[in-house]
Design a protein around this motif. Structure first.
Motif, PDB file in Angstrom:
ATOM      1  N   ARG A  28      -6.332 -13.448  -2.383  1.00 37.42           N
ATOM      2  CA  ARG A  28      -5.670 -14.504  -1.606  1.00 37.42           C
ATOM      3  C   ARG A  28      -4.156 -14.415  -1.739  1.00 37.42           C
ATOM      4  O   ARG A  28      -3.558 -14.996  -2.648  1.00 37.42           O
ATOM      5  CB  ARG A  28      -6.162 -15.883  -2.086  1.00 37.42           C
ATOM      6  N   VAL A  29      -3.545 -13.730  -0.788  1.00 36.21           N
ATOM      7  CA  VAL A  29      -2.093 -13.536  -0.844  1.00 36.21           C
ATOM      8  C   VAL A  29      -1.356 -14.851  -0.556  1.00 36.21           C
ATOM      9  O   VAL A  29      -0.190 -15.014  -0.907  1.00 36.21           O
ATOM     10  CB  VAL A  29      -1.675 -12.406   0.131  1.00 36.21           C
ATOM     11  N   GLU A  53      -2.302   5.169  -6.215  1.00 39.53           N
ATOM     12  CA  GLU A  53      -1.084   5.513  -5.461  1.00 39.53           C
ATOM     13  C   GLU A  53      -0.735   4.395  -4.476  1.00 39.53           C
ATOM     14  O   GLU A  53       0.427   3.999  -4.358  1.00 39.53           O
ATOM     15  CB  GLU A  53      -1.264   6.830  -4.690  1.00 39.53           C
ATOM     16  N   GLU A  54      -1.743   3.878  -3.780  1.00 45.33           N
ATOM     17  CA  GLU A  54      -1.484   2.789  -2.819  1.00 45.33           C
ATOM     18  C   GLU A  54      -0.990   1.533  -3.536  1.00 45.33           C
ATOM     19  O   GLU A  54      -0.088   0.836  -3.054  1.00 45.33           O
ATOM     20  CB  GLU A  54      -2.766   2.453  -2.043  1.00 45.33           C
ATOM     21  N   ALA A  55      -1.599   1.286  -4.706  1.00 42.20           N
ATOM     22  CA  ALA A  55      -1.180   0.107  -5.473  1.00 42.20           C
ATOM     23  C   ALA A  55       0.277   0.267  -5.909  1.00 42.20           C
ATOM     24  O   ALA A  55       1.067  -0.679  -5.825  1.00 42.20           O
ATOM     25  CB  ALA A  55      -2.090  -0.083  -6.688  1.00 42.20           C
ATOM     26  N   GLU A  56       0.636   1.457  -6.344  1.00 39.49           N
ATOM     27  CA  GLU A  56       2.018   1.670  -6.794  1.00 39.49           C
ATOM     28  C   GLU A  56       3.006   1.572  -5.635  1.00 39.49           C
ATOM     29  O   GLU A  56       4.115   1.059  -5.802  1.00 39.49           O
ATOM     30  CB  GLU A  56       2.139   3.014  -7.520  1.00 39.49           C
ATOM     31  N   ALA A  57       2.584   2.037  -4.462  1.00 37.85           N
ATOM     32  CA  ALA A  57       3.460   1.920  -3.293  1.00 37.85           C
ATOM     33  C   ALA A  57       3.705   0.445  -2.960  1.00 37.85           C
ATOM     34  O   ALA A  57       4.822   0.031  -2.617  1.00 37.85           O
ATOM     35  CB  ALA A  57       2.843   2.655  -2.093  1.00 37.85           C
ATOM     36  N   LEU A  58       2.644  -0.352  -3.095  1.00 40.57           N
ATOM     37  CA  LEU A  58       2.790  -1.786  -2.833  1.00 40.57           C
ATOM     38  C   LEU A  58       3.690  -2.437  -3.895  1.00 40.57           C
ATOM     39  O   LEU A  58       4.508  -3.316  -3.575  1.00 40.57           O
ATOM     40  CB  LEU A  58       1.407  -2.448  -2.789  1.00 40.57           C
ATOM     41  N   ARG A  97      -7.773  -5.846  -0.040  1.00 43.60           N
ATOM     42  CA  ARG A  97      -9.043  -5.106  -0.077  1.00 43.60           C
ATOM     43  C   ARG A  97      -8.846  -3.667   0.384  1.00 43.60           C
ATOM     44  O   ARG A  97      -9.635  -2.790   0.065  1.00 43.60           O
ATOM     45  CB  ARG A  97     -10.093  -5.788   0.815  1.00 43.60           C
ATOM     46  N   GLY A  98      -7.772  -3.466   1.139  1.00 40.31           N
ATOM     47  CA  GLY A  98      -7.482  -2.121   1.634  1.00 40.31           C
ATOM     48  C   GLY A  98      -6.764  -1.244   0.610  1.00 40.31           C
ATOM     49  O   GLY A  98      -6.543  -0.054   0.853  1.00 40.31           O
ATOM     50  N   LEU A 112      -2.914  -5.515  -8.561  1.00 40.59           N
ATOM     51  CA  LEU A 112      -3.075  -5.406  -7.106  1.00 40.59           C
ATOM     52  C   LEU A 112      -4.349  -4.652  -6.749  1.00 40.59           C
ATOM     53  O   LEU A 112      -5.092  -5.031  -5.834  1.00 40.59           O
ATOM     54  CB  LEU A 112      -1.870  -4.673  -6.502  1.00 40.59           C
ATOM     55  N   LEU A 113      -4.612  -3.596  -7.504  1.00 38.66           N
ATOM     56  CA  LEU A 113      -5.768  -2.747  -7.232  1.00 38.66           C
ATOM     57  C   LEU A 113      -7.053  -3.546  -7.355  1.00 38.66           C
ATOM     58  O   LEU A 113      -8.067  -3.260  -6.730  1.00 38.66           O
ATOM     59  CB  LEU A 113      -5.750  -1.587  -8.251  1.00 38.66           C
ATOM     60  N   ASP A 114      -6.949  -4.594  -8.150  1.00 36.06           N
ATOM     61  CA  ASP A 114      -8.130  -5.357  -8.463  1.00 36.06           C
ATOM     62  C   ASP A 114      -8.117  -6.699  -7.729  1.00 36.06           C
ATOM     63  O   ASP A 114      -8.960  -7.557  -7.945  1.00 36.06           O
ATOM     64  CB  ASP A 114      -8.035  -5.423  -9.993  1.00 36.06           C
ATOM     65  N   GLY A 115      -7.141  -6.867  -6.835  1.00 32.45           N
ATOM     66  CA  GLY A 115      -7.104  -8.068  -5.992  1.00 32.45           C
ATOM     67  C   GLY A 115      -6.445  -9.275  -6.631  1.00 32.45           C
ATOM     68  O   GLY A 115      -6.475 -10.375  -6.076  1.00 32.45           O
ATOM     69  N   THR A 116      -5.866  -9.116  -7.816  1.00 33.66           N
ATOM     70  CA  THR A 116      -5.250 -10.256  -8.497  1.00 33.66           C
ATOM     71  C   THR A 116      -3.841 -10.523  -7.976  1.00 33.66           C
ATOM     72  O   THR A 116      -2.954  -9.685  -8.097  1.00 33.66           O
ATOM     73  CB  THR A 116      -5.198 -10.010 -10.025  1.00 33.66           C
TER      74      THR A 116
END
Ligand code: IPE
Ligand code: IPE
Ligand code: MG
Ligand code: MG
Length: 322
Positions: A158-159, A265-270, A259-260, A234-238
């Motif tokens: 939930r962002v 790598e995607e988590a680190e980019a975010l 969820r995407g 982030l990777l885990d949705g927290t």
């Protein structure tokens, strides 16, 4: 000399010896129930950690040569260790204290059993102090922790999470154990109700700041410094404060679908995008303001030496980079 050693010295000259006794109790508590549990528990122990919570117990307990105080300090660290081992299952975390988690090396079952084991040993140790109130204080903190971990799962992805709810989670999963540590020290030292309440309030505010800085470090890393992978949350949705604040500054981030996020790598980019908004500086500023509040609760409520030690602990936490 590490920051931890410096902080230990702030607690007075007896402190290194007291912390050493806490370590011995932790080793004893992790041993003697078959190779599987003992192996995982002592690996967790050997990986180290800042030992911040036992330090608070000892300082609030007046850093005295008192076995009851040492036992309370070790009991709090055992709860902390138990919750980390379980937390890594819940969070799908593979790295902690620079080493593979019990979850990564032994799997979900081993980590669940190891956490349960450490948890039980903690209460056995604290029970030997023969003070019902101490057991109740630690038990209440554990209940809060469990509620906090569940609330975090409930809020996953939930962002649009609001700051108030985020703070409630920090209170439950982290601040309550900090304030319990301070309260246990105060109880073991037989401090007055007024002093005890001030110490508890100090611990609660410090704990909030501590979790906020931990959440910042999850985004900023690097793993070499924190001992944990960057972007694990982030990777885990927290969703934590850095993303909440970043979403207020960058409309695209407010729309992001966690969820995407499927790879590290995607988590680190975010993480990098969050950092680009300036949200990390703001997170640090909020944490520092709780650190100031923590220090302010002590003013005129505890003796000067205790206030000095705890103020210094708070200052080190505000500078926390690992
Ligand atoms: C990690 O706590 C869990 C949080 C509450 C953020 P610490 O950062 O105190 O963990 P160790 O014991 O030093 O590894
Ligand atoms: C604190 O939260 C964990 C507990 C209080 C059990 P985190 O999930 O952020 O802690 P780390 O980052 O895994 O140490
Ligand atoms: Mg975690
Ligand atoms: Mg974290």
């Amino acid at each position: 000399v590490s920051t931890v050693d410096e902080v230990i010295l702030l607690g007075g000259e007896l402190m290194p010896a007291l912390m050493e006794r806490v370590e011995r109790l932790l080793e004893e508590a992790s041993a003697g129930d078959g190779p599987d549990l003992e192996g995982a528990a002592s690996d967790t122990l050997a990986a180290g950690g800042k030992r911040l919570r036992p330090l608070l117990v000892l300082i609030c307990g007046g850093s005295r040569d008192d076995e009851m105080l040492v036992r309370a300090a070790a009991a709090v660290e055992l709860i902390h260790m138990a919750t980390l081992v379980h937390d890594d299952v819940v969070d799908n975390a593979l790295l902690r204290r620079g080493r593979p988690t019990v979850f990564a090396s032994g799997g979900r079952e081993a980590a669940t059993a190891t956490g349960d084991f450490l948890f039980s040993r903690s209460f056995a140790l604290l029970a030997s102090n023969e003070d019902d109130e101490q057991v109740r204080v630690l038990s209440d903190a554990c209940v809060a922790l469990a509620r906090g971990e569940l609330a975090q799962r409930h809020d996953a992805h939930r962002v649009d999470l609001d700051e108030e709810r985020y703070l409630l989670r920090c209170e439950l999963k982290t601040a309550r154990l900090f304030s319990a540590a301070c309260r246990l020290g105060a109880l073991a030292a037989g401090r007055s109700a007024g002093e005890g309440a001030a110490l508890e309030a100090y611990g609660a505010r410090l704990g909030l700041a501590f979790q906020m800085l931990d959440d910042l470090l999850d985004v900023s890393g690097p793993a070499e410094r924190t001992g944990k992978h960057r972007g694990t949350d982030l990777l885990d949705g927290t969703v934590t404060l850095p993303l909440i604040l970043a979403a207020g500054r960058d409309p695209e981030l407010a729309q992001v679908d966690l969820r995407g996020i499927a790879s590290r790598e995607e988590a680190e980019a975010l993480c990098d995008r969050i950092a680009d908004t300036g949200a990390l500086g703001e997170t640090r500023a909020r944490a520092k303001s709780f650190v100031s509040d923590a220090k302010a609760t002590l003013r005129g409520k505890v003796d000067a030496q205790l206030e000095r030690s705890l103020t210094e602990v708070a200052n080190r936490i505000a500078e926390r980079y690992a």
